[in-house]
Design an enzyme around this catalytic site. Structure first.
Site, PDB file in Angstrom:
ATOM      1  N   LEU A 121       0.882  -1.172   0.000  1.00  9.11           N
ATOM      2  CA  LEU A 121       0.000   0.000   0.000  1.00  9.11           C
ATOM      3  C   LEU A 121       0.917   1.217   0.000  1.00  9.11           C
ATOM      4  CD1 LEU A 121      -2.698  -1.028   2.674  1.00  9.11           C
ATOM      5  CD2 LEU A 121      -2.943  -1.024   0.180  1.00  9.11           C
ATOM      6  N   ASP A 122       0.499   2.265  -0.694  1.00  9.86           N
ATOM      7  CA  ASP A 122       1.303   3.494  -0.708  1.00  9.86           C
ATOM      8  C   ASP A 122       1.452   4.035   0.709  1.00  9.86           C
ATOM      9  OD1 ASP A 122       1.317   3.304  -3.459  1.00  9.86           O
ATOM     10  OD2 ASP A 122      -0.371   4.682  -3.713  1.00  9.86           O
ATOM     11  N   MET A 123       2.426   4.901   0.874  1.00  8.94           N
ATOM     12  CA  MET A 123       2.695   5.459   2.205  1.00  8.94           C
ATOM     13  C   MET A 123       1.438   6.122   2.797  1.00  8.94           C
ATOM     14  SD  MET A 123       5.991   7.629   3.213  1.00  8.94           S
ATOM     15  CE  MET A 123       6.569   7.736   4.880  1.00  8.94           C
ATOM     16  N   LYS A 209      -5.152   5.052  -7.784  1.00  4.60           N
ATOM     17  CA  LYS A 209      -4.863   6.474  -8.007  1.00  4.60           C
ATOM     18  C   LYS A 209      -4.715   6.758  -9.496  1.00  4.60           C
ATOM     19  CE  LYS A 209      -2.623   7.164  -3.563  1.00  4.60           C
ATOM     20  NZ  LYS A 209      -1.354   7.212  -2.864  1.00  4.60           N
TER      21      LYS A 209
END
Ligand code: URA
Length: 262
Positions: A121-123, A209
């Site tokens: 998962l992205d930050m 995104k």
């Protein structure tokens, strides 16, 4: 406790040798090594019926019976898979040369050595992140040909139209190729933002995104609530829990893998 013996091998071909009692307890998932030492010095650990408080003591996992508060502790003879409710602000990596916060700080690597994140998962993304010591399971879940559903809740900037939602659900062209059909549902439009639920069957980098951006909407917040058959279901942010055997088998089934024999 037993005398040292020639090396024996466990079901996965791993060497089983006499090991320090605190290591045994940590491997069995009773507590961290430090926590196990505390249990020992508190007189709560018995080996073959005898209380053992000496920290250097060794056990042979193939013959010695280890109990903590009267409950037999066994070595995990299979792998461990856990879920974490990832908070924002952590990188999905087990270490970062730049010293940024990473998810390794949030999961019990001392208790379960060899844990690795299954996907990323992205930050700034929150929610359900799996970790496992089982490489086969990790590869199976991430394999591009195996499509395990992942449910995301995105807040995007601007008003997403039903037509844009339909484009996303039909599949949209990204720089690494078209996306597979997805489930997209607009949940709420308020204060110039749209909350949208997106279920994708792939796991490409920054996919949600990039999909939203392709229809002109920046993602402001992103949360993953479900991974295949699993949901966070009340697990607080920053907390983790181990998966049951039934949950691991359900995951394997979702990825088209065979059930693991016990
Ligand atoms: N898609 C994204 O864009 N980011 C994530 O963290 C997960 C899925």
């Amino acid at each position: 406790m037993s005398d040292p013996k020639p090396t024996q091998f466990g079901p996965n071909g791993e060497a089983i040798v006499p090991m320090r009692l605190q290591k045994f307890l940590a491997r069995a998932g009773v507590a961290s090594r430090r926590g196990s030492e505390n249990l020992m010095t508190a007189g709560r650990v018995r080996v073959n019926g005898e209380v053992v408080t000496e920290l250097g003591s060794k056990v042979d996992p193939t013959v010695d019976v280890v109990e903590v508060d009267g409950v037999v502790a066994r070595l995990f003879d299979s792998s461990v898979t856990i879920m974490l409710n990832k908070p924002a602000g952590y990188l999905t990596t087990m270490s970062d040369p730049q010293g940024r916060p990473c998810v390794a700080e949030l999961v019990p690597t001392d208790r379960f050595p060899g844990l690795f994140p299954v996907g990323r998962l992205d930050m700034d993304t929150t929610g359900l992140l799996l970790f496992s010591t089982d490489g086969e399971l990790g590869n199976g879940l991430l394999h591009p040909k195996r499509h395990v559903d992942k449910t995301y809740h995105a807040r995007v900037k601007g008003i997403m139209s039903e037509e844009q939602a339909r484009q996303l659900s039909d599949g949209i062209e990204l720089d690494d190729g078209p996306t597979l059909p997805a489930h997209v549902r607009i949940d709420r439009i308020a204060k110039g933002c749209t909350d949208v639920e997106i279920i994708i069957h792939e796991g490409r980098k920054r996919q949600v995104k990039r999909m939203c951006s392709a229809v002109g909407h920046e993602v402001l917040r992103l949360h993953r609530s479900n991974f295949g058959p699993l949901s966070l279901d009340g697990l607080a942010e920053g907390q983790w829990r181990t998966l049951s055997e039934a949950e691991v088998n359900a995951l394997r089934q979702a990825a088209g893998m065979h059930e693991k024999a016990c």
